[in-house]
Design an enzyme around this catalytic site. Sequence first.
Site, PDB file in Angstrom:
ATOM      1  N   HIS A  16       0.819  -1.288  -0.008  1.00  0.00           N
ATOM      2  CA  HIS A  16      -0.079   0.071  -0.170  1.00  0.00           C
ATOM      3  C   HIS A  16       0.881   1.287  -0.077  1.00  0.00           C
ATOM      4  O   HIS A  16       0.310   2.234  -0.390  1.00  0.00           O
ATOM      5  CB  HIS A  16      -0.734   0.177   1.233  1.00  0.00           C
ATOM      6  CG  HIS A  16      -1.877   1.094   1.321  1.00  0.00           C
ATOM      7  ND1 HIS A  16      -1.443   2.346   2.024  1.00  0.00           N
ATOM      8  CD2 HIS A  16      -2.910   1.409   0.793  1.00  0.00           C
ATOM      9  CE1 HIS A  16      -2.337   3.239   1.798  1.00  0.00           C
ATOM     10  NE2 HIS A  16      -3.286   2.792   1.016  1.00  0.00           N
ATOM     11  N   CYS A  17       2.032   1.154   0.436  1.00  0.00           N
ATOM     12  CA  CYS A  17       2.765   2.251   0.675  1.00  0.00           C
ATOM     13  C   CYS A  17       3.502   2.770  -0.646  1.00  0.00           C
ATOM     14  O   CYS A  17       3.449   3.903  -1.048  1.00  0.00           O
ATOM     15  CB  CYS A  17       3.838   2.308   2.046  1.00  0.00           C
ATOM     16  SG  CYS A  17       3.062   2.085   3.430  1.00  0.00           S
ATOM     17  N   ILE A  18       4.574   2.071  -0.740  1.00  0.00           N
ATOM     18  CA  ILE A  18       5.376   2.533  -1.855  1.00  0.00           C
ATOM     19  C   ILE A  18       4.844   2.772  -3.323  1.00  0.00           C
ATOM     20  O   ILE A  18       5.215   3.651  -3.952  1.00  0.00           O
ATOM     21  CB  ILE A  18       6.774   1.523  -2.152  1.00  0.00           C
ATOM     22  CG1 ILE A  18       7.523   1.563  -0.890  1.00  0.00           C
ATOM     23  CG2 ILE A  18       7.762   1.599  -3.312  1.00  0.00           C
ATOM     24  CD1 ILE A  18       8.651   0.488  -0.866  1.00  0.00           C
ATOM     25  N   ILE A  33       1.899   3.752  -3.787  1.00  0.00           N
ATOM     26  CA  ILE A  33       0.700   4.512  -3.551  1.00  0.00           C
ATOM     27  C   ILE A  33       1.075   6.105  -3.261  1.00  0.00           C
ATOM     28  O   ILE A  33       0.850   6.985  -3.883  1.00  0.00           O
ATOM     29  CB  ILE A  33      -0.227   4.015  -2.738  1.00  0.00           C
ATOM     30  CG1 ILE A  33      -0.802   2.615  -3.079  1.00  0.00           C
ATOM     31  CG2 ILE A  33      -1.661   5.023  -2.538  1.00  0.00           C
ATOM     32  CD1 ILE A  33      -1.610   2.550  -4.488  1.00  0.00           C
ATOM     33  N   ASP A  34       1.953   5.896  -2.145  1.00  0.00           N
ATOM     34  CA  ASP A  34       2.349   7.421  -1.526  1.00  0.00           C
ATOM     35  C   ASP A  34       3.116   8.229  -2.449  1.00  0.00           C
ATOM     36  O   ASP A  34       2.880   9.376  -2.625  1.00  0.00           O
ATOM     37  CB  ASP A  34       3.153   7.127  -0.209  1.00  0.00           C
ATOM     38  CG  ASP A  34       2.155   6.845   0.888  1.00  0.00           C
ATOM     39  OD1 ASP A  34       0.940   6.519   0.673  1.00  0.00           O
ATOM     40  OD2 ASP A  34       2.532   6.264   2.034  1.00  0.00           O
TER      41      ASP A  34
END
Length: 257
Positions: free
Chosen positions: A98-100, A102-103
Amino acid sequence: HPRVSMLGFHSLTEGCLERAVGFYEQLVDTVVPTVGLREAEFAKLLENTYRHVNIALMNEMAIFCHESGIDLWEAVDAAATKPFGFQAFRPGPGIGGHCIPIDPNYLSWVARSVGYRLRFVELAQEVSERMPAYVARRIQDALNSQGKPVKGSHVVLAGVTYKANVGDQRETPASPLAVILRGQGAFLSFVDPFVDRFEVDGRDVERIDSLESAAKNADIVVLLQPHDEFLTVGATSLATCVLDTSGLLAGPNVERL
């Protein structure tokens, strides 16, 4: 982060900050107050973007090094012996979670909304998004070296989560890779101790219970995520060919990304 939480207090009060710190101190080892909420939130975006860009750099180096006959994995290990100025990142089949994925894209979108482009972030996304296609090409090359086409060959994907030793499939690079391989006519199956079902484009991929069983019957095993179970001695020894995207396996039948 399981150990560190960063909090800000801009537009709030010192009392709000104290209560928030007191709450998070019950959950994490270290709470780091910042000068404001925007800075606390940006710290997370910055950390993910930093990893995103550096992973993309290593992915691009992996393609170059393979064509140039350079062992990138050994080069990274050698560079990591330098006591300053280098942090080791390694290539892989693509980014997930979810992080790399998306952010940094969110950050890039915000930048465009104020008339600015984060070109490093956009380029990193481009590089990482093409890694599943590159892995598919390496699978094709490995099969060709055995005199086999992709069409009709049994390809086993080992580890279809987005990182090792978890069951999370969000944004896993295994999905676009599976789409490509199916489109090329491969007989596809997967093995993953953390996943009971792997669905791609509304169709289930056949599950095999153990890597040893998969290795016996596969034309090629593709190690996408190095779950601990896959790294045990002999787990892939019966495979005709292994494409290892983690750089952690060794053997005469193993080819690293």
